[in-house]
Design a protein around this motif. Structure first.
Motif, PDB file in Angstrom:
ATOM      1  N   ALA A 148       0.904  -1.336   0.031  1.00 27.24           N
ATOM      2  CA  ALA A 148      -0.107   0.042  -0.074  1.00 27.24           C
ATOM      3  C   ALA A 148       0.727   1.240  -0.062  1.00 27.24           C
ATOM      4  O   ALA A 148       1.968   1.263   0.333  1.00 27.24           O
ATOM      5  N   CYS A 149       0.338   2.299  -0.572  1.00 28.60           N
ATOM      6  CA  CYS A 149       0.922   3.630  -0.482  1.00 28.60           C
ATOM      7  C   CYS A 149       0.557   4.694   0.553  1.00 28.60           C
ATOM      8  O   CYS A 149      -0.555   4.509   0.935  1.00 28.60           O
ATOM      9  N   GLY A 150       1.307   5.620   0.608  1.00 27.62           N
ATOM     10  CA  GLY A 150       0.676   6.545   1.555  1.00 27.62           C
ATOM     11  C   GLY A 150       0.074   7.813   1.024  1.00 27.62           C
ATOM     12  O   GLY A 150      -0.480   7.569  -0.459  1.00 27.62           O
ATOM     13  N   VAL A 151      -0.203   8.957   1.484  1.00 26.99           N
ATOM     14  CA  VAL A 151      -0.786  10.015   0.856  1.00 26.99           C
ATOM     15  C   VAL A 151       0.349  10.932   0.293  1.00 26.99           C
ATOM     16  O   VAL A 151       0.985  11.059   1.054  1.00 26.99           O
ATOM     17  N   ASP A 152       0.069  11.333  -1.025  1.00 27.78           N
ATOM     18  CA  ASP A 152       0.906  12.252  -1.529  1.00 27.78           C
ATOM     19  C   ASP A 152       0.609  13.602  -1.913  1.00 27.78           C
ATOM     20  O   ASP A 152      -0.201  13.749  -2.925  1.00 27.78           O
ATOM     21  N   GLU A 153       0.931  14.319  -0.770  1.00 26.58           N
ATOM     22  CA  GLU A 153       0.158  15.737  -1.074  1.00 26.58           C
ATOM     23  C   GLU A 153       0.665  16.581  -2.088  1.00 26.58           C
ATOM     24  O   GLU A 153      -0.041  17.306  -2.480  1.00 26.58           O
ATOM     25  N   ASP A 154       2.068  16.447  -2.518  1.00 27.64           N
ATOM     26  CA  ASP A 154       2.392  17.069  -3.798  1.00 27.64           C
ATOM     27  C   ASP A 154       1.511  16.709  -4.992  1.00 27.64           C
ATOM     28  O   ASP A 154       0.948  17.673  -5.903  1.00 27.64           O
ATOM     29  N   PHE A 155       1.349  15.368  -5.138  1.00 27.84           N
ATOM     30  CA  PHE A 155       0.523  14.815  -6.118  1.00 27.84           C
ATOM     31  C   PHE A 155      -0.907  15.548  -6.146  1.00 27.84           C
ATOM     32  O   PHE A 155      -1.573  16.023  -7.367  1.00 27.84           O
ATOM     33  N   LEU A 156      -1.526  15.321  -5.084  1.00 29.73           N
ATOM     34  CA  LEU A 156      -2.953  16.080  -4.883  1.00 29.73           C
ATOM     35  C   LEU A 156      -2.872  17.443  -5.233  1.00 29.73           C
ATOM     36  O   LEU A 156      -3.829  17.835  -5.915  1.00 29.73           O
ATOM     37  N   LEU A 157      -1.924  18.173  -4.639  1.00 31.44           N
ATOM     38  CA  LEU A 157      -1.993  19.412  -5.001  1.00 31.44           C
ATOM     39  C   LEU A 157      -1.800  19.672  -6.608  1.00 31.44           C
ATOM     40  O   LEU A 157      -2.610  20.744  -7.071  1.00 31.44           O
ATOM     41  N   ALA A 158      -0.950  18.813  -7.297  1.00 30.05           N
ATOM     42  CA  ALA A 158      -1.044  19.137  -8.925  1.00 30.05           C
ATOM     43  C   ALA A 158      -2.381  18.858  -9.317  1.00 30.05           C
ATOM     44  O   ALA A 158      -3.025  19.336 -10.308  1.00 30.05           O
ATOM     45  N   LEU A 159      -3.122  17.950  -8.939  1.00 33.37           N
ATOM     46  CA  LEU A 159      -4.470  17.500  -9.334  1.00 33.37           C
ATOM     47  C   LEU A 159      -5.400  18.799  -8.995  1.00 33.37           C
ATOM     48  O   LEU A 159      -6.446  19.035  -9.937  1.00 33.37           O
ATOM     49  N   GLU A 160      -5.286  19.354  -7.896  1.00 35.29           N
ATOM     50  CA  GLU A 160      -6.034  20.315  -7.479  1.00 35.29           C
ATOM     51  C   GLU A 160      -5.954  21.323  -8.251  1.00 35.29           C
ATOM     52  O   GLU A 160      -6.774  22.355  -8.856  1.00 35.29           O
ATOM     53  N   SER A 161      -4.842  21.792  -8.825  1.00 41.56           N
ATOM     54  CA  SER A 161      -4.372  22.850  -9.864  1.00 41.56           C
ATOM     55  C   SER A 161      -4.830  22.616 -11.251  1.00 41.56           C
ATOM     56  O   SER A 161      -5.032  23.662 -11.894  1.00 41.56           O
ATOM     57  N   GLY A 162      -5.189  21.299 -11.521  1.00 44.60           N
ATOM     58  CA  GLY A 162      -6.000  20.982 -12.648  1.00 44.60           C
ATOM     59  C   GLY A 162      -4.759  20.167 -13.604  1.00 44.60           C
ATOM     60  O   GLY A 162      -3.604  20.518 -13.864  1.00 44.60           O
ATOM     61  N   MET A 163      -5.032  18.929 -14.059  1.00 44.48           N
ATOM     62  CA  MET A 163      -4.329  18.040 -14.529  1.00 44.48           C
ATOM     63  C   MET A 163      -5.074  17.658 -15.874  1.00 44.48           C
ATOM     64  O   MET A 163      -6.401  17.079 -15.736  1.00 44.48           O
ATOM     65  N   PRO A 164      -4.603  17.533 -16.909  1.00 43.30           N
ATOM     66  CA  PRO A 164      -5.497  17.171 -18.171  1.00 43.30           C
ATOM     67  C   PRO A 164      -5.714  15.728 -18.230  1.00 43.30           C
ATOM     68  O   PRO A 164      -4.861  14.806 -17.450  1.00 43.30           O
ATOM     69  N   PRO A 165      -6.408  14.982 -18.887  1.00 43.13           N
ATOM     70  CA  PRO A 165      -6.629  13.677 -18.978  1.00 43.13           C
ATOM     71  C   PRO A 165      -5.206  13.042 -19.470  1.00 43.13           C
ATOM     72  O   PRO A 165      -4.502  13.537 -20.293  1.00 43.13           O
ATOM     73  N   THR A 166      -4.800  11.874 -18.892  1.00 37.29           N
ATOM     74  CA  THR A 166      -3.497  11.327 -18.919  1.00 37.29           C
ATOM     75  C   THR A 166      -3.682   9.799 -18.902  1.00 37.29           C
ATOM     76  O   THR A 166      -4.652   9.421 -18.377  1.00 37.29           O
ATOM     77  N   GLY A 167      -2.743   9.154 -19.323  1.00 38.08           N
ATOM     78  CA  GLY A 167      -2.384   7.628 -19.343  1.00 38.08           C
ATOM     79  C   GLY A 167      -1.586   7.491 -19.383  1.00 38.08           C
ATOM     80  O   GLY A 167      -0.416   8.073 -19.651  1.00 38.08           O
ATOM     81  N   GLY A 168      -0.860   6.051 -19.112  1.00 35.49           N
ATOM     82  CA  GLY A 168       0.241   5.503 -19.306  1.00 35.49           C
ATOM     83  C   GLY A 168       0.544   4.198 -19.433  1.00 35.49           C
ATOM     84  O   GLY A 168      -0.502   3.166 -19.135  1.00 35.49           O
ATOM     85  N   LEU A 169       1.604   3.817 -19.825  1.00 35.02           N
ATOM     86  CA  LEU A 169       1.930   2.217 -19.928  1.00 35.02           C
ATOM     87  C   LEU A 169       3.479   1.894 -19.501  1.00 35.02           C
ATOM     88  O   LEU A 169       4.166   2.686 -19.957  1.00 35.02           O
ATOM     89  N   GLY A 170       3.248   0.979 -18.724  1.00 41.11           N
ATOM     90  CA  GLY A 170       4.636   0.379 -18.211  1.00 41.11           C
ATOM     91  C   GLY A 170       4.807  -0.955 -18.737  1.00 41.11           C
ATOM     92  O   GLY A 170       4.085  -1.785 -18.358  1.00 41.11           O
ATOM     93  N   ILE A 171       5.941  -1.154 -19.204  1.00 42.43           N
ATOM     94  CA  ILE A 171       6.401  -2.497 -19.871  1.00 42.43           C
ATOM     95  C   ILE A 171       7.553  -2.956 -18.924  1.00 42.43           C
ATOM     96  O   ILE A 171       8.583  -2.290 -18.837  1.00 42.43           O
ATOM     97  N   GLY A 172       7.478  -4.355 -18.539  1.00 41.73           N
ATOM     98  CA  GLY A 172       8.704  -4.748 -17.936  1.00 41.73           C
ATOM     99  C   GLY A 172       9.599  -5.445 -18.722  1.00 41.73           C
ATOM    100  O   GLY A 172       9.360  -6.497 -19.160  1.00 41.73           O
TER     101      GLY A 172
END
Length: 198
Positions: A148-172
């Motif tokens: 489990a992860c913790g609360v990432d306040e910096d990430f939440l601040l970025a979301l609150e400022s406005g984040m465009p629709p995004t997606g990602g792909l991780g390949i091992g």
């Protein structure tokens, strides 16, 4: 392509299946039938135990039970390339809720030879929903869940400022190289493996 005792075919199209559908195939129980059932969690745990899935007693939601059934019963049997879609919301804390299906997220993982090769999802951009999911993850972490992860306040601040629709792909890449070189161990393909002192 040979891998261990298997022949892996990369012929298209690769199979696409929801997590619920593949669990239904392997254990004969449809988790979607639990929608609206007040005893859903206890029924899900009972069905999982009947199928031989261990360690379900401590799981708190039907989504976690479904995921555990998938990992125990289905994942090792996914030899040919297979996209598994529609993961439970509970096991995908950074993924956007599905546009038309309740309780799941817009996420897929690619499996072959019983291993995950790639993970992809639409990013959650709602700061309120994201905070709720982080809080739930933090509670799990405090209870001893190492994944489990913790609360990432910096990430939440970025979301609150406005984040465009995004997606990602991780390949091992390491797992892909294992497949291409028929290597049974990840240590055989990592350029600089960490070695434990004797």
């Amino acid at each position: 392509l040979p891998y261990g005792d298997h022949e892996v075919s990369f012929q298209r199209p690769w199979r696409r299946v929801t997590m619920n559908e593949i669990v239904l195939e392997h254990m004969g129980f449809d988790f979607s039938s639990l929608s609206g059932n007040p005893d859903a969690l206890s029924v899900a745990k009972e069905k999982a135990k009947e199928a031989g899935v261990p360690n379900v007693d401590g799981l708190k939601t039907v989504g976690y039970v479904l995921n555990e059934c998938f990992e125990e019963l289905c994942e090792p049997k996914l030899i040919q390339p297979t996209f598994v879609t529609d993961y439970p919301k509970e096991v995908s804390p950074l993924a956007k809720p599905h546009r038309s299906k309740e309780g799941v997220v817009e996420r897929f993982e690619l499996f072959a030879v019983g291993r995950e090769l790639a993970n992809s999802f639409s990013e959650l951009t709602d700061p309120i929903d994201q905070r709720e999911r982080f809080d739930a993850q933090a509670a799990k972490k405090a209870a001893g869940d190492e994944e489990a992860c913790g609360v990432d306040e910096d990430f939440l601040l970025a979301l609150e400022s406005g984040m465009p629709p995004t997606g990602g792909l991780g390949i091992g890449i390491d797992r892909l190289v294992m497949l291409l070189t028929n290597a049974p161990s990840i240590r055989d393909v990592i350029a600089f493996p960490l070695l434990k002192p004797e």
